[in-house]
Design an enzyme around this catalytic site. Structure first.
Site, PDB file in Angstrom:
ATOM      1  N   GLY B  12      94.944  88.902 -17.425  1.00 55.89           N
ATOM      2  CA  GLY B  12      95.870  88.343 -16.435  1.00 55.89           C
ATOM      3  C   GLY B  12      95.425  86.976 -16.038  1.00 55.89           C
ATOM      4  O   GLY B  12      95.649  86.020 -16.734  1.00 55.89           O
ATOM      5  N   THR B  13      94.820  86.838 -14.932  1.00 52.47           N
ATOM      6  CA  THR B  13      93.880  85.758 -14.639  1.00 52.47           C
ATOM      7  C   THR B  13      94.354  84.480 -14.017  1.00 52.47           C
ATOM      8  O   THR B  13      95.470  84.007 -14.231  1.00 52.47           O
ATOM      9  CB  THR B  13      93.163  85.334 -15.950  1.00 52.47           C
ATOM     10  OG1 THR B  13      92.518  86.452 -16.472  1.00 52.47           O
ATOM     11  CG2 THR B  13      92.130  84.275 -15.697  1.00 52.47           C
TER      12      THR B  13
END
Lengths: 217, 212
Positions: B12-13
């Protein structure tokens, strides 16, 4: 579409307690951070909603219309929790049969004539009642905790303990559900009526992060 | 947005890197997600590939780990053979080669940042597709969309180390708040000629922001 995640609910000594976060997610975006996923229905029933928020708003409107109709009837009768539950679940099943579901999972709770009631219904029109109910991720993470701490001893649980059980469940969900935020509402129904709390935050522990370096290669 | 295979674990991030005179500040969130489940809430996405060169990983956890491991091997060999540390440019180039030649099989959006004797602090970004870019600061990952405006408004060239750290903390903190695929703690690392200082900002101690 805007969606809400888990609702967690269980019976305790004084009645029903529920919790849900204040988030309306727009896909992965935490877009609406002050949503209220609870609705008070009449004087002694609480509805907690997960899933599509627009469909929940439709249901709210339908219930308001129902209560208005009952008020107009002016026959001295008031809407009981079980009646509200039947009404909601019948709408859900009826929509399912027409292949046009309301994309929600609802928890209906209330205290009627001294007896606590807790029921679930969803987009399929499936219904069940239990001492412990949770929707979405809550069904996977909160139910096991609720079963351990509530099952078989609901009438021994004080309000203080009930809050600690809810906090434990909601904290796990905060850690492990991508679609939550740390801003929740608690709601309770007792013989005195329905109370929906103001938003509050949970304590979290991140100390395990300190010792993690790299990924093991 | 990302083309993960079914069941694949997503980074994701939100990741970023900012250059300053004397080094770089790199930052990342700590959430690894599989669908909507948080598989790891204390992930370390700041990966060392050489003593003064790190990469920030976003996209597929497996793909970025595999690529980073290979680059680490090559840089280790480089250091042994040349008897001197590689530049950040060399590391970025190695990342690019792998990401570009395997573009159809990889889901990796990587930031390479560090310090070398030749250039001082240096930042490179390798988005999906495997192109190489050398901005003054880089933001990447699903959370980066939410902070483009904030970063463009807040960034000034010539910021000090401390200002870069605050900039990174605030930016990643804001992205974590809005992106469901980012979360947990903010991991930071400051890379200079003197070494790498790592920091953690807990999820309940994020910089103040309006959370309406």
């Amino acid at each position: 579409m805007v969606t809400g995640t888990s609702v967690v609910a269980f019976k305790y000594r004084d009645g029903i307690m529920m919790a849900a976060d204040c988030l309306g997610s727009f896909g992965s975006q935490a877009r609406f951070r002050n949503e209220n996923r609870f609705m008070q229905v009449g004087s002694n029933t609480l509805l907690g909603a997960s899933g599509d928020i627009s469909d929940f708003q439709y249901m709210k409107h339908a219930l308001d219309d129902l209560l208005t109709h009952e008020y107009d009837m002016d026959d001295g009768q008031s809407m009981g929790t079980k009646s509200v539950y039947k009404y909601v679940s019948n709408i859900m099943y009826g929509r399912r049969n027409r292949f046009d579901p309301l994309w929600n999972a609802y928890v209906v709770g209330g205290v009627d004539g001294g007896e606590a009631f807790l029921g679930y219904t969803n987009l399929y029109g499936t219904t069940y009642q239990s001492d412990c109910i949770a929707t979405g991720f809550g069904a996977h993470f909160a139910i096991p905790i609720l079963r351990k701490r509530v099952d078989g001893r609901a009438d021994e649980i004080s309000e203080e303990e009930a809050v600690s059980i809810l906090d434990e469940c909601m904290r796990v969900l905060l850690y492990r559900d991508c679609r939550t935020i740390n801003k929740l509402r608690r709601a309770k129904v007792t013989a005195q009526g329905v109370e929906i709390s103001e938003p509050y935050v949970l304590e979290t522990n991140w100390s395990i992060a300190d010792n993690v370096v790299g990924y093991g290669a | 947005m990302t083309t993960l295979k079914p069941g694949e674990v997503n980074l994701g991030t939100t990741i970023m890197a900012v250059k300053f005179d004397g080094g770089v500040v790199i930052a990342a969130d700590s959430r690894t997600s599989t669908g909507t489940y948080v598989a790891n809430r204390v992930t370390d996405k700041l990966t060392k590939v050489e003593e003064r060169i790190y990469c920030c990983r976003s996209g597929s956890a497996a793909d970025t780990q595999a690529v980073a491991d290979i680059v680490k091997y090559h840089l280790d060999l480089y250091t042994s053979q040349h008897d001197e540390m590689p530049t950040v440019k060399v590391a970025a180039s190695l990342f690019q080669e792998i990401c570009y030649q395997n573009k159809n099989n990889l889901s990796a959006w990587i930031i390479v940042a560090g310090w070398d004797k030749q250039t001082g602090g240096d930042v490179f970004e390798i988005p999906i597709g495997g192109s190489l870019h050398r901005p003054e600061f880089a933001i990447a990952g699903s959370g980066s969309s939410y902070i483009s405006g904030f970063c463009d408004k807040s960034y000034r060239p010539g910021m000090s180390k401390e200002e870069c750290i605050e900039f990174a903390k605030n930016a990643v903190g804001l992205a974590i708040t809005r992106d469901g695929s980012s979360g947990g703690v903010i991991r930071l690392a400051v890379i200079t000629k003197d070494g790498v200082e790592r920091q953690v900002v807990y999820g309940n101690e994020l910089p103040t922001q309006y959370t309406g």
